[in-house]
Design a protein around this motif. Sequence first.
Motif, mmCIF file in Angstrom:
data_model
loop_
_atom_site.group_PDB
_atom_site.id
_atom_site.type_symbol
_atom_site.label_atom_id
_atom_site.label_comp_id
_atom_site.label_asym_id
_atom_site.label_seq_id
_atom_site.Cartn_x
_atom_site.Cartn_y
_atom_site.Cartn_z
ATOM 1 N N GLU A 166 -29.129 -20.100 -32.261
ATOM 2 C CA GLU A 166 -28.491 -20.694 -30.989
ATOM 3 C C GLU A 166 -27.388 -21.485 -31.723
ATOM 4 N N LEU A 167 -25.895 -21.222 -31.119
ATOM 5 C CA LEU A 167 -24.844 -21.742 -31.729
ATOM 6 C C LEU A 167 -24.641 -23.056 -31.707
ATOM 7 N N GLY A 168 -25.112 -23.659 -30.227
ATOM 8 C CA GLY A 168 -24.718 -25.186 -30.054
ATOM 9 C C GLY A 168 -25.420 -25.922 -30.960
ATOM 10 N N GLU A 169 -26.727 -25.443 -31.366
ATOM 11 C CA GLU A 169 -27.313 -26.460 -32.393
ATOM 12 C C GLU A 169 -26.732 -26.322 -33.680
ATOM 13 N N VAL A 170 -26.062 -25.386 -34.256
ATOM 14 C CA VAL A 170 -25.516 -25.061 -35.331
ATOM 15 C C VAL A 170 -24.042 -26.036 -35.262
ATOM 16 N N CYS A 171 -23.356 -25.875 -34.432
ATOM 17 C CA CYS A 171 -22.311 -26.607 -34.232
ATOM 18 C C CYS A 171 -22.707 -28.056 -34.296
ATOM 19 N N ARG A 172 -23.345 -28.598 -33.631
ATOM 20 C CA ARG A 172 -23.623 -29.981 -33.488
ATOM 21 C C ARG A 172 -24.115 -30.417 -35.121
ATOM 22 N N ARG A 173 -24.852 -29.729 -35.523
ATOM 23 C CA ARG A 173 -25.520 -30.018 -36.833
ATOM 24 C C ARG A 173 -24.207 -30.298 -37.726
ATOM 25 N N TYR A 199 -26.807 -17.673 -27.535
ATOM 26 C CA TYR A 199 -27.363 -17.043 -28.950
ATOM 27 C C TYR A 199 -26.634 -15.692 -29.458
ATOM 28 N N ILE A 200 -26.620 -15.595 -30.834
ATOM 29 C CA ILE A 200 -26.206 -14.407 -31.378
ATOM 30 C C ILE A 200 -27.107 -14.125 -32.487
ATOM 31 N N MET A 201 -26.844 -12.796 -33.035
ATOM 32 C CA MET A 201 -27.654 -12.425 -34.322
ATOM 33 C C MET A 201 -26.854 -12.917 -35.460
ATOM 34 N N GLY A 202 -27.305 -13.933 -36.265
ATOM 35 C CA GLY A 202 -26.509 -14.742 -37.364
ATOM 36 C C GLY A 202 -27.775 -15.009 -38.393
ATOM 37 N N ASN A 203 -27.071 -15.780 -39.124
ATOM 38 C CA ASN A 203 -27.750 -16.373 -40.189
ATOM 39 C C ASN A 203 -27.665 -17.759 -40.409
ATOM 40 N N ASP A 204 -28.749 -18.717 -40.318
ATOM 41 C CA ASP A 204 -28.304 -20.395 -40.169
ATOM 42 C C ASP A 204 -27.676 -20.530 -41.326
ATOM 43 N N THR A 307 -10.559 -19.380 -34.930
ATOM 44 C CA THR A 307 -11.404 -19.088 -34.000
ATOM 45 C C THR A 307 -12.429 -17.787 -34.723
ATOM 46 N N VAL A 308 -13.699 -18.302 -34.747
ATOM 47 C CA VAL A 308 -14.606 -17.332 -35.019
ATOM 48 C C VAL A 308 -15.519 -16.559 -33.934
ATOM 49 N N SER A 309 -15.661 -15.337 -33.873
ATOM 50 C CA SER A 309 -16.356 -14.740 -32.578
ATOM 51 C C SER A 309 -17.299 -13.763 -33.092
ATOM 52 N N PHE A 310 -18.750 -13.955 -32.228
ATOM 53 C CA PHE A 310 -19.753 -13.210 -32.380
ATOM 54 C C PHE A 310 -20.266 -12.509 -31.047
ATOM 55 N N ARG A 311 -20.833 -11.476 -30.957
ATOM 56 C CA ARG A 311 -21.259 -10.718 -29.852
ATOM 57 C C ARG A 311 -22.601 -11.663 -29.414
ATOM 58 N N ARG A 312 -22.461 -11.765 -27.994
ATOM 59 C CA ARG A 312 -23.696 -12.563 -27.247
ATOM 60 C C ARG A 312 -24.816 -11.775 -27.218
ATOM 61 N N LEU A 313 -25.930 -12.711 -27.524
ATOM 62 C CA LEU A 313 -27.351 -12.141 -26.980
ATOM 63 C C LEU A 313 -27.534 -12.407 -25.695
ATOM 64 N N ARG A 314 -28.232 -11.697 -24.850
ATOM 65 C CA ARG A 314 -28.563 -11.783 -23.398
ATOM 66 C C ARG A 314 -29.951 -12.220 -23.303
ATOM 67 N N PHE A 315 -30.724 -12.503 -24.326
ATOM 68 C CA PHE A 315 -32.282 -12.872 -24.208
ATOM 69 C C PHE A 315 -32.679 -14.119 -24.976
#
Length: 315
Positions: A166-173, A199-204, A307-315
């Motif tokens: 979840e990108l929001g959590e990563v950004c806030r942290r 949400y994306i497929m990423g690595n914390d 600007t960093v962009s990632f494909r969104r996850l829909r679930f």
Amino acid sequence: MITVVSTLLPIVIVCLLLIIIWQYRNARESSRQLGYIHEKLNSIMTQGTRERLLLFSSNQELQLLLTDLNNLLDTNHKGAIERVKLEKSMRNMLSNISHDLKTPLTVVLGYIETIMHDETMSASERERILHTIHQKADQVIILMNTFFDLAKLESGDRDIPLSRVELGEVCRRNILSFYDLLTAKGSEVEIDISDTALYIMGNDEALDRVLSNLLSNAISYGDAGGVLGLKLYSDEQNAYIEVWDRGKGISESHQDKVFERLYTLEDSRNREYQGSGLGLTITKRLTEQMNGTIKLTSQPYVQTVFTVSFRRLRF
């Protein structure tokens, strides 16, 4: 019957002779054309020119061969250009690494000699010098670790497992980890993080390093603008993270180079924030390994945005 055979025999012989002559001429022409291809190809490869093989022939197989050879020459020429660029990049990289290693190591050696030869040095002065030596040694270790991290990324030796993040959590942290530094410097912080979970497929760990590098870069080179921003938003397909500032920016002629190994804006570097020039390169490699993209736009003292962009996850 004998008369018919006698009449046809000369005709057959003439036809056979004509066929033999035709085949002989074709063979000579093919030999000439193959000889031209051989000599011209050797000349092009030896001299490294951008010439191509040009030959008029009704032989379709030969035309296909020429097309394939010219495509191969184009590929070879592009490879030669890339090799020259890579060699230049490696020379610059080694030069910069040598410089960045030499500076702290020279300080360390100088202070060690001072401690060894100055018997009248006070305990407090000795402690101050030892503290400086420790700081400089840390700089060398950080630089070497950063260099090896990049080497592993580019060689494919470093595997980055992807999972749902979840990108929001990563950004806030990450913005919180820099908040005290920014407020201490008197910089304004503008945070715009979407309330919608993205949400994306990423690595914390990789995402933390990407954001840490971008925020550090903005603080180092953009603090003259007095404001730093972090924005998280999305569209139907992608999620975007923007890190921006209003500092001196990056001129258009430099914008396509900032992600190169050990590239630094020398006129904007200072002793307090002098970096290795590897941070943005690592940022780009990590982003790409998470199937994302990164781009830069900059207008000096108006806004510089990574600007960093990632494909969104829909679930």
